[in-house]
Enzyme design. Structure first.
Site, short mmCIF file in Angstrom:
data_model
loop_
_atom_site.label_atom_id
_atom_site.label_comp_id
_atom_site.label_asym_id
_atom_site.label_seq_id
_atom_site.Cartn_x
_atom_site.Cartn_y
_atom_site.Cartn_z
N ASP A 37 50.50 57.41 97.53
CA ASP A 37 50.80 56.70 96.28
C ASP A 37 51.43 57.66 95.27
O ASP A 37 51.00 58.81 95.13
CB ASP A 37 49.52 56.09 95.69
CG ASP A 37 49.80 55.02 94.66
OD1 ASP A 37 49.56 53.84 94.94
OD2 ASP A 37 50.29 55.38 93.56
N ILE A 38 52.44 57.17 94.56
CA ILE A 38 53.17 58.01 93.59
C ILE A 38 52.31 58.34 92.37
O ILE A 38 52.55 59.35 91.69
CB ILE A 38 54.48 57.30 93.17
CG1 ILE A 38 55.49 58.30 92.67
CG2 ILE A 38 54.23 56.18 92.17
CD1 ILE A 38 56.90 57.71 92.52
N ASN A 94 44.97 44.44 96.22
CA ASN A 94 45.09 43.74 94.95
C ASN A 94 45.92 42.49 95.16
O ASN A 94 46.96 42.52 95.83
CB ASN A 94 45.77 44.63 93.90
CG ASN A 94 44.88 45.77 93.46
OD1 ASN A 94 43.67 45.61 93.32
ND2 ASN A 94 45.46 46.94 93.25
N HIS A 107 50.04 45.44 100.70
CA HIS A 107 49.66 46.83 100.91
C HIS A 107 48.16 47.00 100.76
O HIS A 107 47.53 46.40 99.89
CB HIS A 107 50.41 47.78 99.97
CG HIS A 107 50.30 47.40 98.53
ND1 HIS A 107 51.06 46.42 97.95
CD2 HIS A 107 49.51 47.89 97.53
CE1 HIS A 107 50.76 46.31 96.67
NE2 HIS A 107 49.82 47.18 96.40
N HIS A 109 45.32 49.72 99.90
CA HIS A 109 45.07 51.04 99.32
C HIS A 109 43.93 51.70 100.10
O HIS A 109 42.87 51.10 100.31
CB HIS A 109 44.61 50.91 97.86
CG HIS A 109 45.61 50.36 96.91
ND1 HIS A 109 46.34 51.14 96.04
CD2 HIS A 109 46.01 49.09 96.67
CE1 HIS A 109 47.14 50.39 95.30
NE2 HIS A 109 46.96 49.12 95.66
P1 5GP Z 1 49.31 47.40 93.32
O1 5GP Z 1 48.98 47.58 91.88
O2 5GP Z 1 50.47 46.45 93.51
O3 5GP Z 1 48.11 47.04 94.18
O4 5GP Z 1 49.71 48.82 93.85
C1 5GP Z 1 51.00 49.32 93.84
C2 5GP Z 1 50.90 50.80 94.01
O5 5GP Z 1 52.19 51.29 94.35
C3 5GP Z 1 50.47 51.54 92.76
O6 5GP Z 1 49.29 52.29 93.03
C4 5GP Z 1 51.66 52.44 92.42
O7 5GP Z 1 51.29 53.70 91.93
C5 5GP Z 1 52.38 52.53 93.76
N1 5GP Z 1 53.82 52.72 93.67
C6 5GP Z 1 54.70 52.01 92.89
N2 5GP Z 1 55.96 52.43 93.10
C7 5GP Z 1 55.88 53.41 94.04
C8 5GP Z 1 56.87 54.23 94.66
O8 5GP Z 1 58.07 54.13 94.41
N3 5GP Z 1 56.43 55.15 95.55
C9 5GP Z 1 55.10 55.28 95.87
N4 5GP Z 1 54.77 56.21 96.75
N5 5GP Z 1 54.13 54.51 95.30
C10 5GP Z 1 54.53 53.59 94.39
#
Ligand code: 5GP
Ligand code: ZN
Length: 122
Positions: A37-38, A94, A107, A109
């Site tokens: 994760d970024i 999520n 996705h 986590h």
């Molecule tokens: P969500 O909130 O949709 O469950 O999680 C999305 C996740 O994707 C977040 O934890 C966010 O930090 C990660 N994320 C968003 N854009 C990028 C990206 O371009 N690269 C990576 N490696 N992670 C990302």
């Protein structure tokens, strides 16, 4: 199963899977891609995604249930490879606004590498 073309044009995670956006890869097999994760929320924070684009948990049809199996089995393998299987980890999907879902490509986590709190909401 391939990547759905219309979605992949706009989807960040499809671009990461295709390699047109960079990522730090953690794992890959025929069905699943996983990357760091970024904006990590734990020392180990990996996103495990199906190569086939599906928006969300809610969009997985009954005949696509194997997607979940593939994600969880990848999580098992990654936890083993990163040596956090013994210390413990958390797996999170999520879905929707209340869960603060930001990316609409399914996705899982994988979080670990340090003691977490008992509360799963915050
Ligand atoms: P969500 O909130 O949709 O469950 O999680 C999305 C996740 O994707 C977040 O934890 C966010 O930090 C990660 N994320 C968003 N854009 C990028 C990206 O371009 N690269 C990576 N490696 N992670 C990302
Ligand atoms: Zn996608």
């Amino acid at each position: 199963m391939g990547i759905v073309p219309n979605k992949s044009k706009e989807c960040i995670f499809c671009k990461i899977i295709q390699g047109t956006l960079p990522s730090r890869k953690a794992f890959e097999n025929e069905h699943v891609f996983a990357f760091w994760d970024i904006a990590p929320q734990a020392p180990v924070h990996i996103l495990i995604v199906p190569k086939h684009h599906v928006d969300d948990v809610l969009d997985v049809r009954p005949d696509q249930g194997i997607l979940f199996q593939q994600l969880f089995l990848a999580a098992q393998q990654i936890a083993g490879q990163l040596e956090i299987a013994g210390s413990g980890f958390r797996l999170v999907f999520n879905s929707g606004d209340h869960a603060c879902q930001t990316i609409h490509h399914l996705h899982l986590h994988l979080l670990g590498g340090a003691q977490m709190g008992g509360s799963m909401v915050g």
